[in-house]
Design an enzyme around this catalytic site. Sequence first.
Site, PDB file in Angstrom:
ATOM      1  CG  HIS A  14     -34.207 -13.196 -35.596  1.00  6.24           C
ATOM      2  ND1 HIS A  14     -33.568 -14.151 -36.364  1.00  6.24           N
ATOM      3  CD2 HIS A  14     -33.742 -13.361 -34.322  1.00  6.24           C
ATOM      4  CE1 HIS A  14     -32.761 -14.864 -35.594  1.00  6.24           C
ATOM      5  NE2 HIS A  14     -32.839 -14.391 -34.360  1.00  6.24           N
ATOM      6  CG  ASP A  34     -29.554 -17.275 -34.432  1.00  6.00           C
ATOM      7  OD1 ASP A  34     -29.052 -17.269 -33.288  1.00  6.00           O
ATOM      8  OD2 ASP A  34     -30.749 -16.993 -34.636  1.00  6.00           O
TER       9      ASP A  34
END
Length: 449
Positions: free
Chosen positions: A261, A312
């Site tokens: 991220h 994810d």
Amino acid sequence: MPRSLNFEYLLTPEGLQAHRRVEIDDRGIISDITPARVEGFDAQFGIPGMPNAHSHAFQRAMPGHGEARQGNDSFWSWRDHMYRLANTLEPQDLYAIARCAYGDMLRAGFTSVAEFHYLHHLPDGTASPDMADAIIAAARDTGIRLVLLPVYYRTGGFQVPPKPRQMRFVHASIDAFCRLLAACTEVPCGIAPHSLRAVPAAELASLVDQVNAVLGGDYPIHMHISEQQAEVDQCIEQHGARPVQVLFDSVAVDSRWNLVHATHADADERAQIVESGARVVLCPLTEAYLGDGLFAATEFLATGGKLCLGSDSNVRIDAIEELRWLEYGQRLRHQSRICLGDELGTAPVLWQHCAVAGARALGQAVGALAVGRFADIVTLNLKSSPLTGIAPQKLLDAWLTGGSRENIADVYVGGEKLVAAGRLAGFEPAELAYEKTMAALAKRMHAAV
């Protein structure tokens, strides 16, 4: 046994090439690429399979949960739903969910996956290899190439003890974690210190040193960082510095590291990442789903940064859509067009960049159609909209802007065709098992409310 595949067009590190024959040895590795005959192609258009650099397979069971407004909804309130799911899962549930998720990845263009695995204990708290074994079995039974990343998880926040709902994730010590790691011998492994919220910064250097003794020095390291602004604020309050700076001050970050991220990393932190040789793993669909924000990808790439893609949360699995959101997010940031492409287009550049960086993130010889790499190949159906009638040089950009996983025809892993005409052979029992598992989980999660 050795085999060969003929492509009308093939995306190689040298660019899009016409009429190419890919020779594959008995290990599934490309041994040569030569001119092909001009008829009898196995596929019209082949590209390297995309490595999936960040997956939580169990969250494939999350679609529909946490979408009803309850007030100040955020990543932090979404975690309540995620914890409720995580704490109901038995090994057989995880196997059914992961098998379905991995099958969807193959059909969506991901041919290898780094599994960020933190469900280490049974629901009653018993330490057991059964949850990791369920992940390994699910990958084996679908055929996707797996790199297992056991997660080191120690705290419930910055200097906050873990809460009961987090105890399935937690190891009491680095020694206990290394015992688990030493038992994972069936597949390639790396490690994943979960985050600075869940791993005290002072433990990171010792963690890496002790893992070196188990895995040697050459293994991937993945870590969530700077995903949420609240996390950044808490880190500054606790350490007097931003998360990436704290990480670099605490441990030697090198090219083994993959920072997941990094949404709120500032310019100085991004420069540190580039200089270290580490990569950033972006998961654009999940980052939008969770309301994380947008990483400064344009600036990062312009200074030599390397980006990987991950699915994810797995609530939506589609490699080209991840790429689309990556580019479109930057267009929205800058109110401009063609942010991450070049004069050759956007999708060809981004797909190859993320595939090569993803291969490094997994520590595997994948991500490029070149000699010495595994023959992990995705082919496109050029008779499906919006690809019909498009010139070969424009096909990937047409796919990026208007297509989806539905345009994928065949998928090969190590030269073995696992997906044919968009279907994964023998996958119907897995889908049925997933349906039954989801129905049973819905009852358990309702009872847990």
